[in-house]
Motif scaffolding. Structure first.
Motif, short mmCIF file in Angstrom:
data_model
loop_
_atom_site.label_atom_id
_atom_site.label_comp_id
_atom_site.label_asym_id
_atom_site.label_seq_id
_atom_site.Cartn_x
_atom_site.Cartn_y
_atom_site.Cartn_z
N SER A 13 0.67 -1.31 0.11
CA SER A 13 -0.08 0.14 0.07
C SER A 13 0.69 1.29 -0.02
O SER A 13 0.30 2.49 -0.52
N ALA A 14 2.10 1.26 0.29
CA ALA A 14 2.91 2.49 0.28
C ALA A 14 3.20 2.90 -1.01
O ALA A 14 3.81 2.35 -1.70
N THR A 15 2.73 4.33 -1.16
CA THR A 15 3.05 5.01 -2.76
C THR A 15 3.99 5.76 -2.32
O THR A 15 4.68 6.34 -3.45
N GLU A 16 4.11 6.54 -1.05
CA GLU A 16 5.18 7.44 -1.12
C GLU A 16 5.64 7.39 0.59
O GLU A 16 5.13 6.76 1.42
N MET A 17 6.95 7.94 0.84
CA MET A 17 7.36 7.70 2.10
C MET A 17 8.49 8.90 2.46
O MET A 17 8.84 9.56 1.33
N THR A 18 8.87 9.04 3.65
CA THR A 18 9.70 10.15 3.87
C THR A 18 11.29 9.67 4.23
O THR A 18 11.39 8.65 4.60
N VAL A 35 23.90 0.08 5.14
CA VAL A 35 22.84 0.74 5.42
C VAL A 35 23.06 2.32 4.92
O VAL A 35 24.09 3.03 5.58
N ILE A 36 22.50 2.79 4.06
CA ILE A 36 22.64 4.13 3.48
C ILE A 36 21.85 5.14 3.70
O ILE A 36 22.05 6.36 3.75
N TYR A 37 20.52 4.62 4.00
CA TYR A 37 19.78 5.69 4.38
C TYR A 37 18.37 4.96 5.01
O TYR A 37 18.43 3.70 4.88
N THR A 38 17.46 5.70 5.61
CA THR A 38 16.23 5.17 6.36
C THR A 38 15.14 5.91 5.61
O THR A 38 15.29 7.01 5.42
N VAL A 39 14.07 5.09 5.49
CA VAL A 39 12.72 5.83 4.97
C VAL A 39 11.80 5.49 6.07
O VAL A 39 11.64 4.29 6.73
N GLU A 40 10.59 6.32 6.01
CA GLU A 40 9.51 6.14 6.97
C GLU A 40 8.17 5.98 6.27
O GLU A 40 7.85 7.07 5.71
N THR A 41 7.37 5.02 6.41
CA THR A 41 5.98 5.16 6.10
C THR A 41 5.03 5.55 7.24
O THR A 41 5.60 5.62 8.04
N ASP A 42 3.80 5.45 7.05
CA ASP A 42 2.96 5.51 8.12
C ASP A 42 2.85 4.43 9.00
O ASP A 42 2.37 4.62 10.13
N LYS A 43 3.65 3.28 8.69
CA LYS A 43 3.54 2.12 9.48
C LYS A 43 4.85 1.82 10.04
O LYS A 43 5.03 1.02 11.07
#
Length: 76
Positions: A13-18, A35-43
């Motif tokens: 369901s994730a179509t965009e993230m931070t 590990v080069i970066y982290t992303v966050e979804t609503d979950k």
């Protein structure tokens, strides 16, 4: 040849993230699997690993929301 760093598809369901944090500064050397970066979804928050070794070039900005597939950097 540079390897593109794009926002990955995570889940159905994730179509965009931070983009929450770059672990390396622009111009740093990285190894495949780092590990080069982290992303966050609503979950959840997810760590993303380098798919190649080389010099990282970051173009995405921390705190910005990106769509799946957006280009946020490269590894040269």
């Amino acid at each position: 040849m540079a390897t593109e760093i794009r926002i990955p598809k995570l889940g159905m369901s994730a179509t965009e993230m931070t983009l929450t944090e770059w672990m390396y500064a622009d111009g740093d050397a990285v190894e495949k699997g780092d590990v080069i970066y982290t992303v966050e979804t609503d979950k959840s928050t997810t760590e993303i690993e380098a798919q190649a070794a080389g010099t990282i070039r970051t173009t995405g900005e921390e705190g910005q929301v990106y769509k799946v597939g957006d280009l946020i950097g490269s590894i040269e």
